[in-house]
Scaffold this motif. Sequence first.
Motif, mmCIF file in Angstrom:
data_model
loop_
_atom_site.group_PDB
_atom_site.id
_atom_site.type_symbol
_atom_site.label_atom_id
_atom_site.label_comp_id
_atom_site.label_asym_id
_atom_site.label_seq_id
_atom_site.Cartn_x
_atom_site.Cartn_y
_atom_site.Cartn_z
ATOM 1 N N UNK A 155 0.850 -1.186 0.000
ATOM 2 C CA UNK A 155 0.000 0.000 0.000
ATOM 3 C C UNK A 155 0.882 1.231 0.000
ATOM 4 N N UNK A 156 0.635 2.145 -0.948
ATOM 5 C CA UNK A 156 1.524 3.292 -1.133
ATOM 6 C C UNK A 156 0.765 4.612 -1.162
ATOM 7 N N UNK A 230 -3.010 -5.227 -4.901
ATOM 8 C CA UNK A 230 -3.790 -6.211 -4.150
ATOM 9 C C UNK A 230 -3.975 -7.537 -4.872
ATOM 10 N N UNK A 231 -3.549 -7.642 -6.143
ATOM 11 C CA UNK A 231 -3.848 -8.862 -6.879
ATOM 12 C C UNK A 231 -2.895 -10.002 -6.555
ATOM 13 N N UNK A 232 -1.775 -9.693 -5.910
ATOM 14 C CA UNK A 232 -0.836 -10.727 -5.483
ATOM 15 C C UNK A 232 -0.649 -10.614 -3.978
ATOM 16 N N UNK A 233 -0.938 -11.713 -3.267
ATOM 17 C CA UNK A 233 -0.653 -11.773 -1.837
ATOM 18 C C UNK A 233 0.788 -12.223 -1.662
ATOM 19 N N UNK A 234 1.537 -11.468 -0.868
ATOM 20 C CA UNK A 234 2.911 -11.849 -0.594
ATOM 21 C C UNK A 234 3.014 -12.738 0.644
ATOM 22 N N UNK A 235 1.867 -13.158 1.188
ATOM 23 C CA UNK A 235 1.904 -14.128 2.271
ATOM 24 C C UNK A 235 1.068 -13.737 3.470
ATOM 25 N N UNK A 236 0.852 -14.711 4.321
ATOM 26 C CA UNK A 236 0.129 -14.503 5.579
ATOM 27 C C UNK A 236 0.940 -15.126 6.707
ATOM 28 N N UNK A 237 0.673 -14.695 7.918
ATOM 29 C CA UNK A 237 1.324 -15.267 9.096
ATOM 30 C C UNK A 237 0.365 -16.236 9.769
ATOM 31 N N UNK A 281 -11.496 -6.892 3.739
ATOM 32 C CA UNK A 281 -12.231 -6.412 2.565
ATOM 33 C C UNK A 281 -13.063 -5.175 2.885
ATOM 34 N N UNK A 282 -13.623 -5.110 4.084
ATOM 35 C CA UNK A 282 -14.372 -3.911 4.474
ATOM 36 C C UNK A 282 -13.466 -2.686 4.486
ATOM 37 N N UNK A 283 -12.271 -2.850 5.039
ATOM 38 C CA UNK A 283 -11.320 -1.732 5.091
ATOM 39 C C UNK A 283 -10.883 -1.326 3.686
ATOM 40 N N UNK A 284 -10.699 -2.327 2.813
ATOM 41 C CA UNK A 284 -10.316 -2.021 1.436
ATOM 42 C C UNK A 284 -11.428 -1.256 0.728
ATOM 43 N N UNK A 291 -10.751 6.981 -2.448
ATOM 44 C CA UNK A 291 -9.924 7.302 -3.604
ATOM 45 C C UNK A 291 -8.766 6.367 -3.878
ATOM 46 N N UNK A 292 -8.589 5.337 -3.066
ATOM 47 C CA UNK A 292 -7.494 4.400 -3.301
ATOM 48 C C UNK A 292 -7.764 3.571 -4.546
ATOM 49 N N UNK A 293 -6.737 3.404 -5.389
ATOM 50 C CA UNK A 293 -6.842 2.566 -6.577
ATOM 51 C C UNK A 293 -6.278 1.177 -6.293
ATOM 52 N N UNK A 294 -7.018 0.145 -6.691
ATOM 53 C CA UNK A 294 -6.517 -1.231 -6.629
ATOM 54 C C UNK A 294 -5.843 -1.513 -7.968
ATOM 55 N N UNK A 295 -4.535 -1.768 -7.944
ATOM 56 C CA UNK A 295 -3.764 -1.867 -9.183
ATOM 57 C C UNK A 295 -3.273 -3.297 -9.404
#
Length: 370
Positions: A155-156, A230-237, A281-284, A291-295
Motif C-alpha cells: 500500500x503506497x 492487491x492482486x498478489x498476496x505476498x503471504x500470511x502469518x 475487505x471492508x477496510x479495502x 480514492x485508493x486505486x486497486x492496481x
Amino acid sequence: MTLMTKTTGLCALASVLAAGSASAERISFNVWVPPSEVIVTALFEPYFEAVEQATDGEARFQLFTAGQMLGPLNTMQGVRDGAVSGGMIDASYYGNDLPYTATFSDLIAFAPDPVAGAGASLETFFHDCPECLAEMAENNLIALGGSATAPYTIMCAKEIGSLDDLKGLRIRGSIDFHFALINALGANGVNIPFGDIAQSFERGNVDCMLGGPTWMETFGITELIETRLSTVSFGTISLPAMMSFQRSAWEGWSEEIRSAMIAALPEYIANGTIAVMENDEKAAATAREAGMAEVDLGQSIVDLREAFLVSERARVIEAGKARGAEDVEALLDRFLANYAEWEALSEQIGGDRAAFADALRARVYDDLPM
C-alpha cells in the motif's frame, strides 16, 4: 458472555478467582493485542465462552488483553512458569527455546491464502513436526492452535503503475521477511515503530507499507493511501502455537475441560481467520471510496513473487539452522505439500466457516497428538 471477563489488573483477577463455585477451574489467559482486535473478538472471547458453557462453568476463563500482564517478549516465560495459565505466543520471539516452532513465523511467503495457510500450518505442526511438539513439552508448554492474518499486500501514498515505480521508494518493514521482500522490489526498507507510522506518511518519510487494509484504519492513513497492489498476496502469518497453555496446568485439568477445549477449537479458529479476511475487505472498500486505486501489475509482479520464493526458501532454511533447527528444509517441504492440499480445500471452502471448521476437524483435531 456471562462468566469470562476482561480485567485491568491483578486485584480484579483476585476478586474473580475468589468468587463463584469452589470447584470451578480458574484459567487465566494473556494476549498482548488490544481487546478490539479481531483475534480477540472473533476467536479468544467466543472460544472461551463456548468452553465455559460446554463445561457448565467447571472451566472459567480470565482474559487479559493489551499486555496488561505480559507482552510479546515474555509471554512464553510467563506461561511456562505459571504467571498465567495460557497466553498468545509468537514463537519467533523465542527462537532459541522453540527453534522449530519459530519456523512457522518464517513461512509467510509460502502461504498467500489465509485459510490454506492456517490449515497447513496446524496440520504440519501437530502431525508432521515431532520436533515442534517435543520442544514445546521441554518448555512446559502445550499448544492448541492458532489462526492466520490477512494477506500482506503493498500500500503506497503514491500512484504506482509498474514495478519500476517501486524502485527506490521507502517501504516500512520490521521483520526479516519484510526486508527480504523490500530488497527484491528494489526499494529501501525503513523500520518505523507502529506509533510513528501515521506521522511518517503525513510527512513523506515513508512511501509504502506492507500489510492488510485494516492497517490503514488502525493508523488513520486511509485518506493518504493512493495505490494498493492487491492482486498478489505476498503471504500470511500463521501461528499454530499461538494459543498455548502451561503443560503442567493442562495435565491437572479434568478430562471434561480438556475435551471441551479441543472440541471447540476448529469452529473458532475458522471464525477468527475468516473474520480477519472479511474485515480486510471492508477496510479495502472504505479506502476505495476514499480514492485508493486497486492496481494489477499483471505477470510482472507474479514473476517477481516466484523469483522471491526461491531466495526466500534459502533464507528460511539458513535462519532455521542459525536457531538450531537443523532439519528446517524437510519441515518446509512437508508444509508445502500440506499447503498444496489445503489450497485446493480453500477454493471449496471459500468464506464458509462451517466448511473450514469441518476440514480442520478431519485433518487436524480429530486425531490430535497431545
